[in-house]
Design an enzyme around this catalytic site. Structure first.
Site, PDB file in Angstrom:
ATOM      1  CG  HIS A 102      -1.411   1.334   1.643  1.00 44.09           C
ATOM      2  ND1 HIS A 102      -0.865   2.084   2.673  1.00 44.09           N
ATOM      3  CD2 HIS A 102      -2.423   2.075   1.128  1.00 44.09           C
ATOM      4  CE1 HIS A 102      -1.533   3.222   2.777  1.00 44.09           C
ATOM      5  NE2 HIS A 102      -2.477   3.250   1.857  1.00 44.09           N
ATOM      6  CG  ASN A 140      -2.150   8.052   0.980  1.00 48.65           C
ATOM      7  OD1 ASN A 140      -1.801   8.881   1.818  1.00 48.65           O
ATOM      8  ND2 ASN A 140      -3.225   8.175   0.258  1.00 48.65           N
TER       9      ASN A 140
END
Length: 299
Positions: free
Chosen positions: A106, A108
């Site tokens: 992940h 971001n």
């Protein structure tokens, strides 16, 4: 320099393009784009690759939303933002591979700016990346954290240890008393010493993600696995879902601001399973994961 939201937006759009190209090159399949508009202001580009050669699902989302009032999830820990209009933009992605020996990842990066007439704008950057293995390989964890440390180095000796610690604390399932994975970097509310410095760091994190992740994918994607490994992967994916729906600030922010639900929940694994009171066999590779994901210094 004053905060330049347009410059940040251009970087984020280019970052989404680059990451999608890099993931497609490894996988062989292409991303499908879904552009959307938000009634209350803004929109985005959601891109999803499904059932590829390597990735069961990879979602890379760009969003840029704005509104007249900050949502409760944002003002809870920043009460000075109440009554300001806001702009929020970012790239967020999650990759769920087919092979249980390839970790889920992940990343971001995001930028917020909140303004009101007659006052200085309040702005900050946030982001990071983290790795969720199902089967632990020390060389992968060391590479992941070494890449994170190296990209932090130009910004100060204390940056990597500080944001690694924050990542370990953030991606923690309190109701399970366990880490989500082996962490990486997590930062938020970054607005010092100035805009240029903070923007440069956010760019380094955004570009550093594929340097950290893709060598691990290449190393593990052809490893043989069977039903046992697949079942364990699906079981552990349940922890991912639990974290995102119960603890993740970004998910809560998106849902509270009337964000696009399909894009917000794009991080969910396509298949997942829960099993009541599951206990891995003592001495098994599955049992070893509990020890592997405990917080430690990898570099």
């Amino acid at each position: 320099m004053k905060p330049d939201a347009h410059q940040v937006k251009q970087f984020l759009l280019n970052l989404q393009d680059t990451i999608c190209q890099q993931l497609s090159a490894v996988d062989g399949a292409e991303f499908v784009e879904d552009s959307w508009l938000r009634e209350a202001g803004g929109g985005g580009r959601s891109r999803v690759l499904r059932n590829g050669g390597v990735f069961e699902q990879a979602g890379v989302n760009f969003s840029h939303v704005h509104g007249e009032v900050m949502p409760a999830s944002a003002t809870a820990h920043r009460p000075e933002l109440a009554g300001r209009s806001f702009e929020a933009m970012g790239v967020s992605l999650v990759v769920h591979p087919h092979n249980p020996y390839v970790p889920t990842s992940h990343a971001n990066v995001r930028f917020f700016i909140a303004e009101k007439p007659g006052a200085e704008p309040v702005w900050w950057f946030g982001g990071g990346f983290d790795l969720t293995p199902f089967y632990g390989f020390e060389e992968d964890a060391i590479h992941w954290h070494r890449t994170a440390r190296d990209l932090c180095q130009p910004f100060g000796e204390d940056v990597y240890p500080r944001y690694k610690k924050w990542c370990d604390e953030y991606f923690y399932l309190k109701h399970r008393n366990e880490q989500r994975g082996i962490g990486g970097l997590f930062f938020d509310d970054l607005n010092t010493p100035d805009f240029d410095h903070c923007f440069a760091f956010m760019q380094a994190v955004g570009k550093g993600y594929t340097n950290a992740y893709l060598p691990i994918v290449e190393r593990r994607k052809t490893m043989a696995y069977g039903e046992r490994e697949r079942n364990f992967q699906l079981y552990r994916r349940g922890r991912y879902v639990e974290f995102n729906l119960v603890w993740d600030r970004g998910t809560l922010f998106g849902l509270q601001t009337g964000g696009r639900t399909e894009s917000i929940l794009m991080s969910m694994p396509p298949l997942v399973r829960w099993e009541y009171d599951y206990q891995p066999k003592d001495g098994s590779p599955e049992a070893a994961l509990n020890e592997f994901i405990k917080v430690r210094d990898w570099v």
